[in-house]
Design an enzyme around this catalytic site. Structure first.
Site, PDB file in Angstrom:
ATOM      1  N   ASP A  33      -6.739  17.874 -15.349  1.00 29.17           N
ATOM      2  CA  ASP A  33      -6.979  16.499 -15.801  1.00 29.17           C
ATOM      3  C   ASP A  33      -6.473  16.443 -17.242  1.00 29.17           C
ATOM      4  OD1 ASP A  33      -8.054  14.202 -16.968  1.00 29.17           O
ATOM      5  OD2 ASP A  33      -9.839  14.228 -15.695  1.00 29.17           O
ATOM      6  N   ARG A  47       0.849  -1.208   0.000  1.00 26.88           N
ATOM      7  CA  ARG A  47       0.000   0.000   0.000  1.00 26.88           C
ATOM      8  C   ARG A  47       0.881   1.253   0.000  1.00 26.88           C
ATOM      9  NH1 ARG A  47      -2.186   1.496   4.532  1.00 26.88           N
ATOM     10  NH2 ARG A  47      -2.882  -0.590   5.141  1.00 26.88           N
ATOM     11  N   TYR A 101     -15.743  15.707 -16.960  1.00 30.17           N
ATOM     12  CA  TYR A 101     -16.015  14.276 -16.965  1.00 30.17           C
ATOM     13  C   TYR A 101     -17.141  13.983 -15.960  1.00 30.17           C
ATOM     14  CZ  TYR A 101     -15.470   9.321 -16.205  1.00 30.17           C
ATOM     15  OH  TYR A 101     -15.724   7.979 -16.075  1.00 30.17           O
ATOM     16  N   LYS A 126      -7.338   5.383 -20.136  1.00 29.23           N
ATOM     17  CA  LYS A 126      -7.579   5.878 -21.480  1.00 29.23           C
ATOM     18  C   LYS A 126      -6.297   5.777 -22.320  1.00 29.23           C
ATOM     19  CE  LYS A 126     -11.499   6.629 -19.490  1.00 29.23           C
ATOM     20  NZ  LYS A 126     -11.886   7.889 -18.911  1.00 29.23           N
TER      21      LYS A 126
HETATM   22  C1  LIG Z   1     -12.435   8.338 -17.711  1.00 29.77           C
HETATM   23  C2  LIG Z   1     -12.061   9.647 -17.179  1.00 29.77           C
HETATM   24  C3  LIG Z   1     -11.902   9.853 -15.805  1.00 29.77           C
HETATM   25  C4  LIG Z   1     -12.156   8.757 -14.795  1.00 29.77           C
HETATM   26  O1  LIG Z   1     -11.236   7.724 -14.923  1.00 29.77           O
HETATM   27  P1  LIG Z   1     -11.536   6.183 -14.578  1.00 29.77           P
HETATM   28  O2  LIG Z   1     -10.235   5.543 -14.883  1.00 29.77           O
HETATM   29  O3  LIG Z   1     -12.666   5.747 -15.450  1.00 29.77           O
HETATM   30  O4  LIG Z   1     -11.897   6.133 -13.144  1.00 29.77           O
HETATM   31  C5  LIG Z   1     -11.513  11.102 -15.385  1.00 29.77           C
HETATM   32  N1  LIG Z   1     -11.302  12.110 -16.260  1.00 29.77           N
HETATM   33  C6  LIG Z   1     -11.462  11.944 -17.578  1.00 29.77           C
HETATM   34  C7  LIG Z   1     -11.229  13.103 -18.499  1.00 29.77           C
HETATM   35  C8  LIG Z   1     -11.855  10.728 -18.092  1.00 29.77           C
HETATM   36  O5  LIG Z   1     -12.022  10.572 -19.407  1.00 29.77           O
END
Ligand SMILES: *Cc1c(COP(=O)(O)O)cnc(C)c1O
Length: 378
Positions: A170, A46, A98, A195
């Site tokens: 982000d 962890r 998001y 992604k």
């Molecule tokens: C998918 C996504 C998230 C969340 O991520 P997860 O891996 O699905 O928890 C956050 N920000 C953006 C821009 C995303 O496309």
């Protein structure tokens, strides 16, 4: 080292006793202490784990951070970052966000006493006038999801600096290959590694990259306290994905440009949201702060029937949530990512029953265009 090389060799400290070319998957929850008074590099997974440390070093190098942390999903990464704030704090955020982040902010953080102002962060005057004495952070997605709005990271970072406010970006949509927010003055970069970084739609992952030691120590403390770290095997998968990030992004970028250009000419498509058009709002900013446009396109089609027909009749594009992988996907934000938004709010943004979002993959671009053509006209 240049970026493509960093994707493979950023962590030069990677070594194990077998000399593995790939970082070994260290599937162990705990580590044997060397002795009562001896420090061991690892104690419990962890806190840290060799496979994860390697991946964290790679992502950190790509974003140019001080330290990065790998989590079990993008949402875990955002949640841990939100632990930096407490009751009474105010955060300004991009309003086109998001869906999961929006749900976290509106329904969880808000109930815990953190106040949010959701604004169009591409409007700098509006941003300035939204700053309050208790504003602690500006949270940005650029380009935003799914409206593809572009926010000027450098300009926001300059405003934030004057008020001692953190800028959190982000960076999922463009990845550090195209955009490096820390170099533009942001303090924290977040990723859904699910992604483009992973890139194969097979693993959930998230990252928090910190610009300085103070933030890194705080995030480490929350992370070891809360948990949610990325498992060793998933670290291996994301690391493997990152090796091909630049070539995937180049192909996706080219494909998206071709597809967006075709969509724009198509008489059944009313509007194309794509940041790579030179007359698109924010084009000058994205040209300045990013070296590519990515693979995300949103469209508004002629009618609800056509939107549904496209989702039903595409053969190569898959009707599925998520984005950023090698496979091209198409999704219906109204039904999926933004289903939790109140109807009026959703429609005011333009996310209506005619609105679709496309994540372009690495297939042949003309196959993809023909697939859309067939779904629209046949
Ligand atoms: C998918 C996504 C998230 C969340 O991520 P997860 O891996 O699905 O928890 C956050 N920000 C953006 C821009 C995303 O496309």
């Amino acid at each position: 080292m240049k970026f493509e090389t960093l994707c493979l060799h950023a962590d030069l400290n990677k070594k194990d006793e077998w000399g593995t070319l790939n970082q070994a998957i260290c599937q162990s929850a705990t580590f044997v202490h060397k002795g009562v008074d001896e420090d061991s590099p690892y104690s419990y997974s962890r806190l840290s784990n060799p496979t994860r440390a390697h991946l964290e070093n790679t992502v950190n190098a790509l974003e140019g951070g001080y330290r990065s942390y790998a989590f079990s999903s993008g949402m875990t990464a955002i949640t841990v970052t939100m632990m930096l704030f407490k009751r009474g704090d105010h955060i300004i955020s991009t309003y086109d966000l998001y869906g999961g982040a929006l749900r976290l902010f509106n329904n969880v953080c808000n109930s815990n006493g953190i106040e949010f102002s959701f604004i169009d962060t591409s409007d700098l005057e509006l941003l300035k006038s939204s700053i309050k004495p208790n504003t602690k952070a500006i949270y940005i997605e650029t380009p935003s999801n799914p409206l593809m709005q572009v926010t000027d990271i450098l300009a926001i970072a300059e405003i934030a600096k004057k008020h001692n406010i953190l800028v959190i970006v982000d960076n999922t949509f463009l990845t550090p290959y195209y955009q490096r927010p820390l170099e533009l003055g942001a303090s924290i970069v977040i990723h859904s590694g699910t992604k483009y970084l992973g890139g194969h739609n097979d693993t959930l992952a998230g990252f928090v990259v910190c610009k300085n030691e103070e933030l890194a120590q705080k995030i480490l403390y929350f992370s070891k306290t809360i948990g949610g770290q990325l498992s060793p095997f998933d670290c291996f998968l994301i690391e493997r994905g990152i090796k091909t990030l630049p070539i995937r992004m180049d192909k996706i970028n080219d494909n998206a440009y071709k597809i967006a250009t075709w969509l724009r000419e198509c008489d059944k498509i009313k509007k194309v949201y794509y940041v790579g058009f030179n007359d698109y709002k924010g084009y000058d900013i994205i040209k300045k702060q990013s070296s590519g446009f990515g693979g995300m396109i949103s469209i508004e089609v002629e009618s609800e029937e056509l939107a549904k027909k496209i989702l039903r009749d595409v053969k190569i594009f898959q009707y599925a949530e998520s984005l950023g992988g090698v496979d091209s996907l198409i999704t219906y934000p109204m039904r999926q990512t933004h289903a939790d938004l109140p109807k009026e709010e959703r429609e005011a943004k333009g996310i209506n029953e005619r609105f679709l979002r496309i994540s372009v993959g690495i297939e042949n671009p003309y196959d993809l265009i023909n697939d859309l053509k067939g779904a629209i006209y046949d």
